[in-house]
Design an enzyme around this catalytic site. Structure first.
Site, mmCIF file in Angstrom:
data_model
loop_
_atom_site.group_PDB
_atom_site.id
_atom_site.type_symbol
_atom_site.label_atom_id
_atom_site.label_comp_id
_atom_site.label_asym_id
_atom_site.label_seq_id
_atom_site.Cartn_x
_atom_site.Cartn_y
_atom_site.Cartn_z
ATOM 1 N N HIS A 226 0.812 -1.224 0.000
ATOM 2 C CA HIS A 226 0.000 0.000 0.000
ATOM 3 C C HIS A 226 0.840 1.266 0.000
ATOM 4 C CE1 HIS A 226 -2.916 -3.068 1.150
ATOM 5 N NE2 HIS A 226 -3.661 -2.370 0.338
ATOM 6 N N GLU A 474 -10.244 -11.312 -3.932
ATOM 7 C CA GLU A 474 -8.811 -11.066 -3.710
ATOM 8 C C GLU A 474 -8.137 -12.137 -2.867
ATOM 9 O OE1 GLU A 474 -8.288 -7.195 -1.866
ATOM 10 O OE2 GLU A 474 -10.108 -7.399 -0.699
ATOM 11 N N ASP A 498 -3.768 -8.529 -3.652
ATOM 12 C CA ASP A 498 -3.890 -9.524 -2.584
ATOM 13 C C ASP A 498 -4.026 -10.931 -3.150
ATOM 14 O OD1 ASP A 498 -3.625 -8.184 -0.111
ATOM 15 O OD2 ASP A 498 -5.527 -7.193 -0.474
ATOM 16 N N CYS A 545 -9.070 -4.370 -10.337
ATOM 17 C CA CYS A 545 -8.649 -3.084 -9.774
ATOM 18 C C CYS A 545 -7.315 -3.184 -9.036
ATOM 19 C CB CYS A 545 -9.731 -2.519 -8.852
ATOM 20 S SG CYS A 545 -10.086 -3.573 -7.454
HETATM 21 C C1 PEP Z 1 -6.012 -5.621 -4.303
HETATM 22 O O1 PEP Z 1 -5.775 -6.338 -3.331
HETATM 23 O O2 PEP Z 1 -5.656 -5.900 -5.474
HETATM 24 C C2 PEP Z 1 -6.729 -4.350 -4.119
HETATM 25 C C3 PEP Z 1 -7.104 -3.626 -5.147
HETATM 26 O O3 PEP Z 1 -6.939 -3.925 -2.840
HETATM 27 P P1 PEP Z 1 -5.790 -3.248 -1.942
HETATM 28 O O4 PEP Z 1 -4.608 -3.036 -2.840
HETATM 29 O O5 PEP Z 1 -6.337 -1.994 -1.403
HETATM 30 O O6 PEP Z 1 -5.558 -4.283 -0.900
HETATM 31 MG MG MG Z 2 -6.735 -5.913 -1.472
#
Ligand code: PEP
Ligand code: MG
Length: 621
Positions: A226, A474, A498, A545
């Site tokens: 993140h 995910e 994830d 995403c």
């Molecule tokens: C992911 O896990 O791909 C996702 C979009 O969520 P985050 O990156 O916020 O965990």
């Molecule tokens: Mg995620």
């Protein structure tokens, strides 16, 4: 280090210590380090080491009854510091031999000082004898040792100063670990600096001001953690996972950082600076060229549309998202509302933030994901209210995402109410994070319906068609149960970050295993395929995403797997659009079939790299 610095043996107590003045010697030379390319762009400027920030530890006396508690705190801080130093050392192996020779003895000296050294022994004594807090005891003892070193009869004055500085450096590390609770502040970072840290949390990154900070370089961190996502969102040129960085720098150093190439050159000579300037000019030219794509549609050569939306981490990104020509926001990560604050945001705070975002996107649609706390998304405000033992020894497998929200439904209710209110102003969807079983969607829907009734009772006129409720796919479990989850959810958003992490058992934010993190691993691709097919069978909207969606090279494959909606970091949209506009759907489908026949990740990588749009996608296969 061999010549002027501390050989491992000389780390004996009273003879160690180096930050009071620049640590030069062989470390005065140019040094290039390769890390993980995170956010493109070139920064040339002075380094600002966050470890230099004086730790906020006022002198503090304690009551006699606190002695044991302070000693326990000191023991914990020593253990944390030893772990950090050991980790830094384990990563030196990837540096050139010369750099290893310089840095290893320094880290050995630090490790010794964190053993049964005079510093630690006497700090423990001072806590009891002088009734001091652990921080004050460490500071006083470090100053006493430094004074003794500086008073020694030795002609090598620079060596004495360096050793005294090393003691102070270790005291600073202990103090940082003793006072780790406070939020960091980056207000004092001089404009135009490249920020250096051992590690930056996503909440730290959210505080950075892209108009002041030229670049970010850290030792820790993986490509899709993140922190990386936040840095990309802010558009700050960044390289993470730079082994040896914090030990190799000295105060006053300059550097050239190339976020696209994933490199940093410390103390650059004129050639390295000239190369940095050239790379910067090329990057600026490319951005201008891509900017021209903004108004063009995202359609293949045979007329198939690919929806390109933006992910949003913090509202400051809104202008960037508009500039990139995004068709709305496909993933609004609401964690920013919980970061760097004392209490929890209330319904009005949520509503105001969502309103600003919905209105800022001209009705193009916003997918609001409810809080995904847990894993490395450390949020002080929530940590206050959540029993930390609930997160367990392995937070990524603990009470994360929807699990935590169902445990504390009041959090979900507040967010749901604010989302319902904002649905009167524009098109929104609700997204549930970290779903693993259909029951979680069912339970969330029950809460949703309860909140709908409550909001209506309050006199709010909600639209007839309420926002749809979707599930993130995910985890491998969710992907393989996608057909069952599809019966409960209104749409899917596939979170490949994830999904890759949990499938491959590789922490997405861990530099040590970053080489194993591979969204193109056939296991990950098969899970994506399974989830997409489950959605398409029910004619249910499905998008990707995760960071994968922002890589233009992967667009032919994702399109070939049936995806028609991608949500990504805003700055990636022009390049992805450029790719979409060169593709033909039949070629993509053929290409995806070819890729999905493979079981060797390396071969898949080769196929993806060899794909050439507009040539049947077949050249080089
Ligand atoms: C992911 O896990 O791909 C996702 C979009 O969520 P985050 O990156 O916020 O965990
Ligand atoms: Mg995620």
């Amino acid at each position: 280090m061999k010549t002027e610095g501390a050989p491992p043996g000389r780390a004996a107590e009273g003879k160690t210590e180096g930050r009071a003045e620049p640590r030069r010697g062989r470390r005065g030379r140019e040094l290039a380090i390769k890390g993980i390319a995170i956010s493109p762009g070139v920064a040339i400027g002075p380094l600002y080491d966050t470890a230099e920030t004086p730790a906020a530890a006022p002198r503090r006396a304690i009551a006699a009854t606190r002695v044991e508690a302070e000693r326990t705190r000191l023991t914990a801080a020593v253990a944390a510091s030893r772990k950090q130093v050991a980790k830094l050392k384990s990563r030196l192996a990837i540096l050139p031999e010369e750099a290893q020779e310089e840095l290893e003895p320094l880290l050995d000296a630090y490790a010794m000082m964190l053993g049964e050294s005079r510093l630690i022994r006497n700090a423990r004594k001072r806590i009891e004898a002088e009734l001091l807090s652990a921080e004050t005891a460490v500071d006083d003892e470090a100053e006493a040792i430094a004074a003794a070193i500086l008073a020694a009869r030795d002609d090598d004055k620079a060596g004495l100063r360096r050793r005294a500085g090393e003691v102070r450096e270790i005291a600073r590390r202990l103090t940082r670990n003793l006072t780790q609770s406070g939020f960091r502040s980056f207000k004092d970072v001089p404009e135009g600096s490249i920020l250096v840290a051992e590690e930056l949390t996503p909440a730290d990154a959210a505080l950075l001001d892209p108009s002041r900070i030229a670049g970010v370089a850290t030792e820790e961190g993986g490509a899709d953690g993140h922190t990386a996502i936040m840095l990309r969102a802010l558009g700050i040129p960044s390289v993470l996972g730079l082994a040896g960085l914090t030990s190799a720098i000295a105060r006053g150093d300059q550097a050239v950082l190339d976020g696209g190439a994933g490199t940093i050159v410390l103390r650059p000579g004129s050639d390295a600076i000239a190369a940095g300037r050239d790379a910067s000019a090329v990057y600026a030219k490319e951005r201008t060229r891509l900017g021209k794509l903004r108004r063009l549609p995202s359609v293949t050569t045979d007329g198939e549309e690919m929806e390109l939306q933006a992910n949003l981490e913090i509202p400051a990104e809104l202008p960037l998202i508009a500039q990139a020509g995004a068709q709305g926001i496909g993933l609004l990560r609401t964690e920013f509302l919980f970061m760097n604050r004392e209490g929890l945001p209330d319904e009005d705070a949520h509503f105001e933030a969502y309103r600003q975002i919905v209105e800022g996107t001209d009705g193009a649609g916003v997918t609001i994901r409810v809080l995904d706390w847990g894993g490395e998304k450390d949020m002080e405000a929530l940590a206050d209210g959540v029993d930390p033992t609930h997160t367990g020894p392995n937070p990524a497998l603990g009470l994360r995402g929807i699990r935590m929200l169902l445990r504390r439904p009041e959090l979900l209710e507040v967010q749901f109410a604010a989302i319902l209110r904002v649905s009167t102003l524009g098109k929104v969807r609700v997204l549930l994070p970290m779903v693993t079983i259909p029951e979680e969607v069912r339970q969330a829907r029950e809460i949703w319906e309860r909140v709908v009734r409550r909001v209506r009772r309050r006199g709010v006129t909600l639209p007839d068609k309420l926002p749809p409720l979707g599930a993130m796919i995910e985890t491998p479990g969710a992907a393989l149960a996608a057909d069952a989850i599809a019966l409960e959810a209104d749409f899917f958003a596939i979170g490949t970050n994830d999904l890759a992490m949990y499938t491959l058992a590789v922490d997405r934010a861990e530099a040590e295993v970053a080489h194993l993190y591979d969204p193109l691993h056939p296991a990950v691709l098969r899970l994506i395929q399974f989830a997409v097919e489950a959605a398409l069978r029910l004619r249910m909207p499905v998008s990707v995403c995760g960071e994968m969606a922002g890589n233009p090279r992967l667009v032919p494959l994702l399109m070939g797997l049936g995806l028609r909606s991608l949500s990504m970091n805003a700055s990636a949209i022009p390049r992805v659009k450029q790719m979409v506009r060169a593709l033909n759907v039949d070629d993509c489908a053929r290409f995806a079939r070819r890729v999905m026949e493979q079981s060797d990740p390396k071969r898949i990588q080769e196929l993806v790299m060899a794909f050439v749009p507009g040539e049947g996608g077949a050249r080089g296969l």
